[in-house]
Design a protein around this motif. Structure first.
Motif, PDB file in Angstrom:
ATOM      1  N   ALA A   1       0.821  -1.210   0.000  1.00  0.00           N
ATOM      2  CA  ALA A   1       0.000   0.000   0.000  1.00  0.00           C
ATOM      3  C   ALA A   1       0.857   1.263   0.000  1.00  0.00           C
ATOM      4  CB  ALA A   1      -0.937   0.004   1.207  1.00  0.00           C
ATOM      5  N   ARG A   2       2.151   1.129   0.308  1.00  0.00           N
ATOM      6  CA  ARG A   2       3.043   2.291   0.309  1.00  0.00           C
ATOM      7  C   ARG A   2       3.444   2.720  -1.102  1.00  0.00           C
ATOM      8  NH1 ARG A   2       7.341   0.733   5.166  1.00  0.00           N
ATOM      9  NH2 ARG A   2       5.845   0.807   6.889  1.00  0.00           N
ATOM     10  N   PHE A   3       3.137   1.902  -2.101  1.00  0.00           N
ATOM     11  CA  PHE A   3       3.603   2.161  -3.458  1.00  0.00           C
ATOM     12  C   PHE A   3       2.420   2.494  -4.379  1.00  0.00           C
ATOM     13  CE2 PHE A   3       6.438  -0.807  -1.362  1.00  0.00           C
ATOM     14  CZ  PHE A   3       7.676  -0.218  -1.545  1.00  0.00           C
ATOM     15  N   THR A   4       2.676   3.356  -5.346  1.00  0.00           N
ATOM     16  CA  THR A   4       1.662   3.716  -6.334  1.00  0.00           C
ATOM     17  C   THR A   4       1.915   2.908  -7.601  1.00  0.00           C
ATOM     18  OG1 THR A   4       1.500   5.958  -5.437  1.00  0.00           O
ATOM     19  CG2 THR A   4       0.626   5.590  -7.647  1.00  0.00           C
ATOM     20  N   PHE A   5       1.105   1.895  -7.820  1.00  0.00           N
ATOM     21  CA  PHE A   5       1.246   1.031  -8.994  1.00  0.00           C
ATOM     22  C   PHE A   5       0.457   1.616 -10.163  1.00  0.00           C
ATOM     23  CE2 PHE A   5       2.314  -1.755  -5.510  1.00  0.00           C
ATOM     24  CZ  PHE A   5       3.304  -2.573  -6.028  1.00  0.00           C
ATOM     25  N   LYS A   6       1.110   1.644 -11.316  1.00  0.00           N
ATOM     26  CA  LYS A   6       0.487   2.214 -12.510  1.00  0.00           C
ATOM     27  C   LYS A   6       0.378   1.233 -13.676  1.00  0.00           C
ATOM     28  CE  LYS A   6       2.175   6.904 -11.504  1.00  0.00           C
ATOM     29  NZ  LYS A   6       3.023   8.033 -12.004  1.00  0.00           N
ATOM     30  N   HIS A   7       1.203   0.187 -13.664  1.00  0.00           N
ATOM     31  CA  HIS A   7       1.299  -0.651 -14.858  1.00  0.00           C
ATOM     32  C   HIS A   7       0.919  -2.112 -14.641  1.00  0.00           C
ATOM     33  CE1 HIS A   7       3.239   2.736 -16.777  1.00  0.00           C
ATOM     34  NE2 HIS A   7       4.101   2.804 -15.773  1.00  0.00           N
ATOM     35  N   VAL A   8       0.934  -2.599 -13.400  1.00  0.00           N
ATOM     36  CA  VAL A   8       0.611  -3.999 -13.167  1.00  0.00           C
ATOM     37  C   VAL A   8      -0.839  -4.264 -13.573  1.00  0.00           C
ATOM     38  CG1 VAL A   8      -0.195  -3.728 -10.773  1.00  0.00           C
ATOM     39  CG2 VAL A   8       0.851  -5.887 -11.491  1.00  0.00           C
ATOM     40  N   ARG A   9      -1.097  -5.478 -14.049  1.00  0.00           N
ATOM     41  CA  ARG A   9      -2.448  -5.822 -14.482  1.00  0.00           C
ATOM     42  C   ARG A   9      -3.401  -5.721 -13.288  1.00  0.00           C
ATOM     43  NH1 ARG A   9       0.471 -10.249 -13.350  1.00  0.00           N
ATOM     44  NH2 ARG A   9      -0.532 -12.070 -12.396  1.00  0.00           N
ATOM     45  N   ARG A  10      -4.568  -5.242 -13.510  1.00  0.00           N
ATOM     46  CA  ARG A  10      -5.572  -5.097 -12.459  1.00  0.00           C
ATOM     47  C   ARG A  10      -6.871  -5.750 -12.923  1.00  0.00           C
ATOM     48  NH1 ARG A  10      -3.496  -0.883  -8.953  1.00  0.00           N
ATOM     49  NH2 ARG A  10      -5.208  -1.401  -7.543  1.00  0.00           N
ATOM     50  N   PRO A  11      -7.705  -6.263 -12.020  1.00  0.00           N
ATOM     51  CA  PRO A  11      -7.467  -6.328 -10.576  1.00  0.00           C
ATOM     52  C   PRO A  11      -6.459  -7.419 -10.219  1.00  0.00           C
ATOM     53  CG  PRO A  11      -9.523  -7.433 -11.102  1.00  0.00           C
ATOM     54  CD  PRO A  11      -9.026  -6.833 -12.393  1.00  0.00           C
ATOM     55  N   ILE A  12      -5.774  -7.216  -9.090  1.00  0.00           N
ATOM     56  CA  ILE A  12      -4.794  -8.179  -8.623  1.00  0.00           C
ATOM     57  C   ILE A  12      -4.731  -8.095  -7.099  1.00  0.00           C
ATOM     58  CG2 ILE A  12      -2.816  -6.594  -8.785  1.00  0.00           C
ATOM     59  CD1 ILE A  12      -1.187  -9.027  -9.876  1.00  0.00           C
ATOM     60  N   TYR A  13      -4.653  -9.241  -6.446  1.00  0.00           N
ATOM     61  CA  TYR A  13      -4.622  -9.303  -4.993  1.00  0.00           C
ATOM     62  C   TYR A  13      -3.170  -9.205  -4.520  1.00  0.00           C
ATOM     63  CZ  TYR A  13      -5.548 -10.947  -0.261  1.00  0.00           C
ATOM     64  OH  TYR A  13      -5.643 -11.027   1.100  1.00  0.00           O
ATOM     65  N   PRO A  14      -2.861  -8.437  -3.468  1.00  0.00           N
ATOM     66  CA  PRO A  14      -3.758  -7.774  -2.514  1.00  0.00           C
ATOM     67  C   PRO A  14      -4.038  -6.290  -2.820  1.00  0.00           C
ATOM     68  CG  PRO A  14      -1.557  -7.769  -1.624  1.00  0.00           C
ATOM     69  CD  PRO A  14      -1.463  -8.445  -2.958  1.00  0.00           C
TER      70      PRO A  14
END
Length: 488
Positions: free
Chosen positions: A471-484
């Protein structure tokens, strides 16, 4: 038979601002030709396993290059291009080949592409054509892509974290490549990529969900039709589309079996997805627990500032708390700060110096601390890994200093490297078993050699770019939705 052999390895933390250029590879490993065989023969590495297995089976190895750098930010486009081109030129000049052995990582992200290994394997496949088999070893943290699966003949991932089976995987890759080249097996492959992004500290294989998955895989591998099974935990701090856990199964001519087993493993991983979540102890509480413990050494694992996960290696919050608490008989290993090392070198052994330590890579992860201490030791930072990890391989920390602040020893290094071997302390005159507290900047690898020495291990929730709190990181490119990142 004649096999080409080469290594191009990097674990890229795309949140890091440290560019991985040629200097970073030179600081770790950049070798060419026959030097590779001499440097890696007999070591606990993938290349070591490949070299030893080839010798045992009478295989002639044609060495290309070996390039590896400590995890950090993206590999510069220029270095990636030049290294790939050099590898392809070596391949072209190698003559007739029966197979290719490549030691890759699986989470390399150059500036020019998301998929460093996939693009490299595509180029290698184009160079040698469709019939020459390519066997690849990949790190446990590989973010496997469709291109890797398509262009390699077989992928072999580490089965342990800490990675104590690298040489075994190198031997396995060599043996299976021989089988393919001789026509003894006809590989059929299944690959699954469930929507899982496991945090690093939740990936260890001694217990938990990864142990469950590899126990199941071990049962599956008893079937003689199964060639190999790899469960890749993935590297979550490479913010690319394909980051995350994946399953890879190779069978001998049985696609149905490969698909069936891959589906079963993927379903098991998904069923136990919440077991990957990880919590650590706040800094103040962790230090208080360590001081109150009645045995030694107590390890404070600085899991979020692990250079082996691309962190800077110079966060200061645990050190700050130890100083505030007046800790004695303690060692912090190791802080990356070449500037502070040079101040100690200039002062000389036995001198008292005041220096600003750490906090120079990313100020959001802790400011520098001004400390006054005695220069206890100076070293060139060279040592030999005694294992279990990297056994027999030379370690290089660059110019190294130990600053003693009222019996709180701070090991300062000039080259970034994860604290995974007690030899990193012994080389500067510190006996790890004699210390009350050891602060180790490592997420999991330290456990291989330090856990047998430890009275207690406390994983600390300090700041850093290898934190398992995604949760500390801002993800922009990983496929979503993805757990956790997403509740599914």
């Amino acid at each position: 038979m004649r096999f080409f052999i080469a290594m191009f390895s990097h674990e890229t933390n795309t949140f890091s601002t440290i560019p991985t250029d040629q200097r970073q590879f030179e600081a770790r490993d950049l070798r060419y030709g026959g030097e590779i065989l001499e440097a890696y023969r007999g070591t606990g590495t993938c290349l070591g396993g490949m070299i030893d297995a080839a010798a045992a089976r009478g295989v002639t190895l044609v060495p290309g290059l070996a390039a590896a750098a400590s995890p950090a930010g993206r590999v510069t486009a220029d270095f990636y291009r030049r290294t790939t081109q050099r590898l392809l030129e070596d391949l072209k000049s190698a003559g007739s080949l029966d197979g290719i052995l490549l030691d890759l990582h699986g989470a390399m992200v150059p500036e020019s592409t998301e998929d460093g290994e996939g693009d490299l394997l595509r180029a290698v496949r184009e160079a040698v054509g469709p019939t020459v088999p390519i066997a690849v070893t990949l790190d446990f943290h590989a973010n496997v892509t469709e291109s890797m699966v398509r262009h390699a003949t077989l992928l072999h991932g580490y089965k342990t974290y800490p990675h104590v089976d690298m040489d075994a995987r190198g031997r396995e890759a060599t043996e299976r490549l021989l089988d393919v080249a001789a026509g003894r097996i006809r590989q059929t492959v299944a690959w699954r990529q469930p929507p899982l992004l496991p945090p690093i500290a939740g990936q260890l294989t001694a217990r938990g969900p990864m142990r469950r998955l590899y126990d199941l895989a071990g049962e599956m591998e008893k079937d003689p039709t199964v060639v190999s099974i790899s469960v890749f935990a993935g590297f979550p701090l490479a913010d690319i589309k394909d980051a995350g856990l994946s399953i890879y199964i190779a069978t001998d001519g049985d696609q149905h079996l490969a698909d069936e087993l891959a589906d079963r493993l993927a379903a098991t991983a998904w069923e136990h997805r919440r077991e990957f979540l990880h919590t650590a102890v706040p800094v103040g509480e962790a230090v208080a627990r360590a001081l109150a413990a009645d045995g030694r050494p107590v390890i404070l694992a600085d899991i979020a500032d692990n250079t082996g996960g691309g962190a800077g290696g110079d966060t200061t919050e645990i050190l700050r708390e130890l100083l505030h608490a007046g800790a004695r008989q303690a060692t912090v290993a190791c802080i990356w700060d070449a500037e502070a090392v040079q101040a100690c070198v200039k002062a000389g052994v036995g001198a008292t110096v005041t220096v600003r330590v750490g906090g120079k890579v990313d100020p959001s992860h802790g400011a520098p601390i001004e400390v006054t201490g005695r220069v206890r030791t100076l070293s060139d930072g060279r040592y030999l890994h005694k294992g279990p990890m990297c056994r027999g391989l030379e370690g290089r920390l660059g110019p190294t200093a130990v600053l003693d602040v009222n019996d709180l020893k701070i090991i300062l290094i000039s080259l970034r490297w994860q604290t995974l071997d007690p030899e990193m302390l012994r080389v500067v005159g510190i006996d790890p078993t004699a210390e009350k507290i050891l602060v180790l900047k490592s997420s999991v690898h330290y456990r291989a050699a330090f856990e047998p020495l430890a009275h207690t291990i406390i994983e600390v929730d300090a700041p850093g770019l290898s934190s398992s709190n995604l949760a500390r990181f801002t993800f922009k490119h990983v496929r979503r939705p993805i757990y956790p990142l997403d509740e599914l």
